[in-house]
Scaffold this motif. Structure first.
Motif, PDB file in Angstrom:
ATOM      1  N   GLN A 135     -38.060 121.269 -64.767  1.00  0.00           N
ATOM      2  CA  GLN A 135     -37.030 120.497 -65.457  1.00  0.00           C
ATOM      3  C   GLN A 135     -36.685 119.206 -64.716  1.00  0.00           C
ATOM      4  O   GLN A 135     -35.785 118.464 -65.128  1.00  0.00           O
ATOM      5  CB  GLN A 135     -35.759 121.343 -65.617  1.00  0.00           C
ATOM      6  N   GLY A 136     -37.387 118.958 -63.618  1.00  0.00           N
ATOM      7  CA  GLY A 136     -37.116 117.757 -62.834  1.00  0.00           C
ATOM      8  C   GLY A 136     -35.846 117.855 -62.009  1.00  0.00           C
ATOM      9  O   GLY A 136     -35.270 116.829 -61.631  1.00  0.00           O
ATOM     10  N   ALA A 137     -35.429 119.081 -61.699  1.00  0.00           N
ATOM     11  CA  ALA A 137     -34.162 119.299 -61.004  1.00  0.00           C
ATOM     12  C   ALA A 137     -34.316 119.523 -59.511  1.00  0.00           C
ATOM     13  O   ALA A 137     -33.328 119.766 -58.818  1.00  0.00           O
ATOM     14  CB  ALA A 137     -33.442 120.502 -61.621  1.00  0.00           C
ATOM     15  N   SER A 138     -35.540 119.445 -58.994  1.00  0.00           N
ATOM     16  CA  SER A 138     -35.785 119.753 -57.588  1.00  0.00           C
ATOM     17  C   SER A 138     -35.391 118.583 -56.686  1.00  0.00           C
ATOM     18  O   SER A 138     -35.679 117.418 -56.978  1.00  0.00           O
ATOM     19  CB  SER A 138     -37.259 120.087 -57.382  1.00  0.00           C
ATOM     20  N   LEU A 139     -34.731 118.917 -55.579  1.00  0.00           N
ATOM     21  CA  LEU A 139     -34.314 117.950 -54.570  1.00  0.00           C
ATOM     22  C   LEU A 139     -34.792 118.424 -53.201  1.00  0.00           C
ATOM     23  O   LEU A 139     -35.106 119.603 -53.020  1.00  0.00           O
ATOM     24  CB  LEU A 139     -32.792 117.815 -54.559  1.00  0.00           C
ATOM     25  N   PRO A 140     -34.826 117.549 -52.203  1.00  0.00           N
ATOM     26  CA  PRO A 140     -35.230 117.980 -50.865  1.00  0.00           C
ATOM     27  C   PRO A 140     -34.267 119.028 -50.299  1.00  0.00           C
ATOM     28  O   PRO A 140     -33.048 118.922 -50.461  1.00  0.00           O
ATOM     29  CB  PRO A 140     -35.177 116.691 -50.044  1.00  0.00           C
ATOM     30  N   ALA A 141     -34.820 120.017 -49.642  1.00  0.00           N
ATOM     31  CA  ALA A 141     -34.011 121.047 -48.978  1.00  0.00           C
ATOM     32  C   ALA A 141     -33.816 120.624 -47.527  1.00  0.00           C
ATOM     33  O   ALA A 141     -34.619 120.951 -46.647  1.00  0.00           O
ATOM     34  CB  ALA A 141     -34.698 122.399 -49.069  1.00  0.00           C
ATOM     35  N   THR A 142     -32.760 119.878 -47.280  1.00  0.00           N
ATOM     36  CA  THR A 142     -32.502 119.324 -45.962  1.00  0.00           C
ATOM     37  C   THR A 142     -31.502 120.192 -45.192  1.00  0.00           C
ATOM     38  O   THR A 142     -30.981 121.177 -45.702  1.00  0.00           O
ATOM     39  CB  THR A 142     -31.937 117.906 -46.083  1.00  0.00           C
ATOM     40  N   GLN A 143     -31.218 119.775 -43.989  1.00  0.00           N
ATOM     41  CA  GLN A 143     -30.186 120.418 -43.179  1.00  0.00           C
ATOM     42  C   GLN A 143     -28.936 119.539 -43.094  1.00  0.00           C
ATOM     43  O   GLN A 143     -28.083 119.757 -42.230  1.00  0.00           O
ATOM     44  CB  GLN A 143     -30.734 120.693 -41.780  1.00  0.00           C
ATOM     45  N   ASN A 144     -28.824 118.582 -44.007  1.00  0.00           N
ATOM     46  CA  ASN A 144     -27.684 117.681 -44.034  1.00  0.00           C
ATOM     47  C   ASN A 144     -26.661 118.175 -45.056  1.00  0.00           C
ATOM     48  O   ASN A 144     -26.929 118.159 -46.266  1.00  0.00           O
ATOM     49  CB  ASN A 144     -28.141 116.269 -44.401  1.00  0.00           C
TER      50      ASN A 144
END
Length: 208
Positions: A135-144
């Protein structure tokens, strides 16, 4: 069923000694004022789930379609997400099934199925990860912590192999790191555990 982590494999520890209802109220108070925002409404729906008494049970159950659900007093991590979105009129059972029917080859084959199964597909974390990514909903999985907004979803791995999913909400204590609503074994809880387990996904799915 390995769509989520099993209750007996991990101890659920409370994030603090405050009353759960007070914590939920404090988290709500830190939400933006835009009550019409789907992200805000999703947070409210997730926080509503923390008032429910739910026995952790990952057994395969035949349910109706669409709009089907396991008994209200049972559920796992995915059911927190499913029920929260459904409260806003978005049926992940139907949406995941329809996408799997059209693009079955794009979804994991972890369970040896030859075709979609409306009883269970949407209740499996890897399938939800695939759906949200498609669905185009993926974002980076950061530690911020600043990268995680109210209404976001995170997935992680517990005990090295068990997939888990949760909804991000404001920290009731006003801290910079958001908290999560999830069911990790003792029912839906609001806890300070965003970065406790290795993150495998970060999603912001806010359909019209």
């Amino acid at each position: 069923m390995r769509h989520c982590l099993f209750a007996l494999l991990i101890l659920c520890t409370s994030s603090c000694k405050a009353d759960p209802a007070d914590q939920a109220a404090a988290s709500r108070a830190r939400l933006p004022n835009a009550e019409s925002s789907l992200a805000v409404r999703l947070c409210h729906a997730a926080l509503d789930r923390t008032a429910a008494t739910v026995r952790y049970d990952g057994a395969y159950v035949r349910i109706s379609y669409p709009g089907g659900d396991v008994p209200a007093d049972t559920g796992v991590c995915t059911d927190v997400v499913i029920r929260s979105y459904r409260a806003l009129g978005h049926d992940l059972q139907k949406l995941v099934h329809e996408d799997m029917k059209r693009h079955f080859s794009a979804y994991p084959k972890n369970w040896g199925l030859a075709k979609p199964d409306t009883n269970i597909d949407h209740r499996r974390v890897p399938n939800l990860q695939t759906f949200f990514k498609r669905q185009g909903a993926s974002l980076p999985a950061t530690q911020n912590p600043a990268d995680y907004l109210p209404g976001d979803l995170i997935t992680c791995t517990v005990a090295g192999r068990l997939p888990h999913i949760a909804i991000v909400v404001p920290a009731p204590d006003g801290g910079e790191t958001p908290w999560i609503v999830h069911n990790i074994g003792s029912g839906p809880k609001l806890e300070n555990r965003l970065f406790e387990f290795p993150l495998t996904g970060h999603y912001r799915w806010l359909p019209e």
